[in-house]
Write an enzyme that holds these catalytic residues in place. Structure first.
Site: not given
Ligand code: NDP
Length: 244
Positions: A13, A16, A38, A141, A154-155, A187
């Site tokens: 990834g 960017r 991807s 994260s 996500y968590v 971020i």
């Protein structure tokens, strides 16, 4: 910062955001890197062109597909012959409150963030075990530690990455392979650009250092871990003090 001249590094990834900055920073320290994406081939091409130095590689690799991962690693080894480090950075969000979150949104975030991390680490470990050296750096994260409403998928994926990190570190330590995670706070990237001004202000108010982080903060932590020979199984927090 230590020179990384003899390091050959795969960064998932890296078309960017944080991944792109990691690649640019490591190339500045003279590492040879593989930029991977991807679907964002134009943006990946731009990052690739921006790298200092020669010999870098540009690869298409979908981290949800172990066949695609195997092909990318085969090409990496054909090109560089050695794999010093893997930075497992590819990640997505598909936010929604618990009762509204659809199965497909839970599945796709787990598949990209957690399964993708595992598939890539497993492939990298094959080469690293033979070479009896290597670093695997997983991007987690801060929300793995503190939770976040609207991000159950996500968590869960990031908390899984932290458990995976400690287990892989234990399994691979005997082969001189270090496995660590970095847990960024908020971020400035495309991911956080999805937040509105009010949300950004609310987040900034909660951060003791009163600012969002920059991708460079994460890139420098990756370089630090790559130059260490005695850190493994750790999660390094880079979050402005958001979780202490
Ligand atoms: P971006 O959305 O800016 O970039 C995500 C990257 O992941 C892109 O290069 C994208 O490439 C790649 N990617 C997505 N899906 C896949 C896939 N299936 N296979 C391969 N690559 C894929 O994200 P950030 O730079 O903000 O985040 C990078 C990492 O840092 C993520 O793991 C994220 O969870 C973590 N993080 C970010 C924080 C932040 O505040 N930004 C905070 C904490 C953690 P393509 O477009 O080609 O699919």
């Amino acid at each position: 910062m230590k020179n990384l001249k003899d390091k050959y590094i795969m960064i998932t990834g890296s078309s960017r955001g944080i991944g792109a900055t990691i690649a640019q920073h490591l190339a500045k320290l003279e590492a040879k890197v593989a930029i991977t994406y991807s679907s964002s081939s134009d943006s990946a091409q731009q990052v690739f062109q921006s790298l200092e130095g020669k010999e870098h590689l540009l690869l298409q690799m979908d981290v949800t597909n172990s066949e695609s991962i195997k092909n990318a690693f085969d090409k990496f080894m054909e090109h560089f012959s050695t794999l010093s480090a893997l930075v497992n950075n590819a990640g997505i969000t598909k936010d929604g409150l618990l009762l509204r979150m659809q199965d497909k949104d839970f599945d796709s975030v787990l598949k990209t963030n957690l399964y993708g991390n595992f598939y890539c680490a497993r492939e990298a470990a094959k080469y690293m075990i033979k070479a009896r050296q290597g670093h695997i750096i997983n991007i987690s994260s801060v929300v793995a530690q503190i939770g976040n409403p609207g991000q159950a998928n996500y968590v869960a994926s990031k908390a899984g990455i932290e458990g995976l990190t400690r287990t892989m570190a234990n399994e691979l330590a005997g082969r001189n392979i270090q496995v660590n995670a970095i847990a960024p706070g908020f971020i400035k990237t495309n991911m956080t650009e999805q937040l509105n001004v009010k949300q950004v202000q609310a987040i900034t108010d909660r951060i003791p250092l009163k600012k969002l982080g920059h991708p460079q903060d994460i890139a420098e932590t990756v370089a630090f871990l790559l130059s260490s020979s005695y850190i493994t199984g750790q999660v390094i927090s880079v979050n402005g003090g958001l979780a202490m």
